[in-house]
Design a protein around this motif. Structure first.
Motif, PDB file in Angstrom:
ATOM      1  N   ALA A 122       0.832  -1.206   0.000  1.00  0.00           N
ATOM      2  CA  ALA A 122       0.000   0.000   0.000  1.00  0.00           C
ATOM      3  C   ALA A 122       0.866   1.256   0.000  1.00  0.00           C
ATOM      4  O   ALA A 122       0.548   2.241  -0.685  1.00  0.00           O
ATOM      5  CB  ALA A 122      -0.937   0.001   1.211  1.00  0.00           C
ATOM      6  N   LEU A 123       1.947   1.232   0.736  1.00  0.00           N
ATOM      7  CA  LEU A 123       2.835   2.399   0.757  1.00  0.00           C
ATOM      8  C   LEU A 123       3.478   2.614  -0.605  1.00  0.00           C
ATOM      9  O   LEU A 123       3.550   3.750  -1.081  1.00  0.00           O
ATOM     10  CB  LEU A 123       3.900   2.249   1.843  1.00  0.00           C
ATOM     11  N   ILE A 124       3.926   1.550  -1.239  1.00  0.00           N
ATOM     12  CA  ILE A 124       4.518   1.694  -2.574  1.00  0.00           C
ATOM     13  C   ILE A 124       3.468   2.246  -3.545  1.00  0.00           C
ATOM     14  O   ILE A 124       3.755   3.137  -4.344  1.00  0.00           O
ATOM     15  CB  ILE A 124       5.070   0.344  -3.089  1.00  0.00           C
ATOM     16  N   ALA A 125       2.250   1.736  -3.464  1.00  0.00           N
ATOM     17  CA  ALA A 125       1.180   2.238  -4.327  1.00  0.00           C
ATOM     18  C   ALA A 125       0.918   3.718  -4.067  1.00  0.00           C
ATOM     19  O   ALA A 125       0.738   4.503  -5.004  1.00  0.00           O
ATOM     20  CB  ALA A 125      -0.091   1.426  -4.118  1.00  0.00           C
ATOM     21  N   ALA A 126       0.914   4.106  -2.809  1.00  0.00           N
ATOM     22  CA  ALA A 126       0.671   5.509  -2.469  1.00  0.00           C
ATOM     23  C   ALA A 126       1.827   6.402  -2.925  1.00  0.00           C
ATOM     24  O   ALA A 126       1.604   7.514  -3.410  1.00  0.00           O
ATOM     25  CB  ALA A 126       0.457   5.661  -0.962  1.00  0.00           C
ATOM     26  N   MET A 127       3.038   5.905  -2.797  1.00  0.00           N
ATOM     27  CA  MET A 127       4.199   6.710  -3.165  1.00  0.00           C
ATOM     28  C   MET A 127       4.355   6.854  -4.672  1.00  0.00           C
ATOM     29  O   MET A 127       4.888   7.850  -5.144  1.00  0.00           O
ATOM     30  CB  MET A 127       5.471   6.093  -2.575  1.00  0.00           C
ATOM     31  N   THR A 128       3.916   5.875  -5.427  1.00  0.00           N
ATOM     32  CA  THR A 128       4.115   5.910  -6.872  1.00  0.00           C
ATOM     33  C   THR A 128       2.887   6.387  -7.635  1.00  0.00           C
ATOM     34  O   THR A 128       2.974   6.644  -8.821  1.00  0.00           O
ATOM     35  CB  THR A 128       4.523   4.522  -7.410  1.00  0.00           C
ATOM     36  N   GLY A 129       1.762   6.491  -6.960  1.00  0.00           N
ATOM     37  CA  GLY A 129       0.532   6.895  -7.641  1.00  0.00           C
ATOM     38  C   GLY A 129       0.325   8.393  -7.606  1.00  0.00           C
ATOM     39  O   GLY A 129       0.954   9.132  -6.861  1.00  0.00           O
ATOM     40  N   TYR A 130      -0.577   8.840  -8.450  1.00  0.00           N
ATOM     41  CA  TYR A 130      -0.912  10.261  -8.524  1.00  0.00           C
ATOM     42  C   TYR A 130      -2.059  10.603  -7.582  1.00  0.00           C
ATOM     43  O   TYR A 130      -2.400  11.749  -7.410  1.00  0.00           O
ATOM     44  CB  TYR A 130      -1.311  10.620  -9.957  1.00  0.00           C
ATOM     45  N   TRP A 131      -2.648   9.635  -6.966  1.00  0.00           N
ATOM     46  CA  TRP A 131      -3.875   9.803  -6.193  1.00  0.00           C
ATOM     47  C   TRP A 131      -3.643  10.016  -4.710  1.00  0.00           C
ATOM     48  O   TRP A 131      -4.542  10.358  -3.979  1.00  0.00           O
ATOM     49  CB  TRP A 131      -4.752   8.567  -6.362  1.00  0.00           C
ATOM     50  N   SER A 132      -2.450   9.833  -4.253  1.00  0.00           N
ATOM     51  CA  SER A 132      -2.210   9.778  -2.814  1.00  0.00           C
ATOM     52  C   SER A 132      -1.896  11.147  -2.222  1.00  0.00           C
ATOM     53  O   SER A 132      -0.918  11.778  -2.611  1.00  0.00           O
ATOM     54  CB  SER A 132      -1.054   8.831  -2.538  1.00  0.00           C
ATOM     55  N   PRO A 133      -2.684  11.585  -1.256  1.00  0.00           N
ATOM     56  CA  PRO A 133      -2.333  12.834  -0.565  1.00  0.00           C
ATOM     57  C   PRO A 133      -1.105  12.615   0.329  1.00  0.00           C
ATOM     58  O   PRO A 133      -0.839  11.499   0.779  1.00  0.00           O
ATOM     59  CB  PRO A 133      -3.576  13.151   0.271  1.00  0.00           C
ATOM     60  N   ALA A 134      -0.386  13.666   0.590  1.00  0.00           N
ATOM     61  CA  ALA A 134       0.852  13.574   1.375  1.00  0.00           C
ATOM     62  C   ALA A 134       0.591  13.030   2.773  1.00  0.00           C
ATOM     63  O   ALA A 134       1.399  12.257   3.306  1.00  0.00           O
ATOM     64  CB  ALA A 134       1.522  14.940   1.453  1.00  0.00           C
ATOM     65  N   TRP A 135      -0.535  13.396   3.382  1.00  0.00           N
ATOM     66  CA  TRP A 135      -0.814  12.926   4.744  1.00  0.00           C
ATOM     67  C   TRP A 135      -0.974  11.411   4.776  1.00  0.00           C
ATOM     68  O   TRP A 135      -0.559  10.760   5.736  1.00  0.00           O
ATOM     69  CB  TRP A 135      -2.050  13.618   5.329  1.00  0.00           C
ATOM     70  N   LEU A 136      -1.567  10.830   3.707  1.00  0.00           N
ATOM     71  CA  LEU A 136      -1.750   9.378   3.671  1.00  0.00           C
ATOM     72  C   LEU A 136      -0.406   8.678   3.534  1.00  0.00           C
ATOM     73  O   LEU A 136      -0.137   7.681   4.221  1.00  0.00           O
ATOM     74  CB  LEU A 136      -2.683   8.980   2.529  1.00  0.00           C
ATOM     75  N   THR A 137       0.442   9.203   2.671  1.00  0.00           N
ATOM     76  CA  THR A 137       1.768   8.607   2.504  1.00  0.00           C
ATOM     77  C   THR A 137       2.553   8.684   3.809  1.00  0.00           C
ATOM     78  O   THR A 137       3.218   7.724   4.203  1.00  0.00           O
ATOM     79  CB  THR A 137       2.530   9.315   1.367  1.00  0.00           C
TER      80      THR A 137
END
Length: 168
Positions: free
Chosen positions: A57-72
């Motif tokens: 999930a972290l890799i998906a959040a870090m590499t995606g365009y959809w992830s807000p900074a707070w979630l990462t």
């Protein structure tokens, strides 16, 4: 590579956090949180599953365009917490037995490398390789566990032989 910043540095930092910093924290906490260690040692498959999915999930959040900074950021913090939980039954004397520890670590290595393989397949080869290299302490811990178990069994067998041969 939106949200990933310097991909190699981020991937290497994540690998070091999971495979070097987390086991050191687990060693520090293992004697202090014995009740938690006992619970985690009884459910290592659940801890490993949570660790693998949190890492992905972290890799998906870090590499995606959809992830807000707070979630990462939240996922980064929870990754370290789950990584410590992963290592607690491994480093604690009352945690997993020898065979279970070895299987646990040998299964964890390739599963935790899957997000790194995703990075490689998506064109971020340097980041994926950096993550795999920095997570090498996991399979090295498995090999060390095999070696120490083998040495302990050999020592026990020699001692048993001495006891059988000694006059009573």
């Amino acid at each position: 590579m939106a949200g990933m910043g310097n991909g190699v540095a981020d991937a290497a930092a994540m690998g070091l956090a999971m495979a070097v910093i987390a086991p050191l924290l687990a060693l520090y906490f293992s004697g202090r949180v014995a009740k938690i260690v006992r619970v985690l040692a009884r459910h290592p498959a659940l801890v490993l599953t949570a660790f693998v999915f949190e890492h992905a999930a972290l890799i998906a959040a870090m590499t995606g365009y959809w992830s807000p900074a707070w979630l990462t950021g939240l996922l980064r913090i929870s990754l370290v917490v789950i990584a410590v939980a992963f290592w607690l039954p491994v480093v604690d004397r009352n945690g997993l037995g020898d065979a279970a520890r070895i299987v646990y670590l040998f299964i964890a290595g390739p599963l935790l490398d899957l997000p790194a393989l995703y990075l490689i397949a998506s064109g971020r080869s340097a980041a994926g390789i950096a993550m795999i290299v920095t997570m090498l302490p996991i399979p090295l811990a498995a090999v060390t566990a095999v070696y120490s178990w083998m040495r302990r069994e050999e020592r026990d067998a020699i001692e048993l032989q001495r006891l059988r041969e000694s006059p009573s």
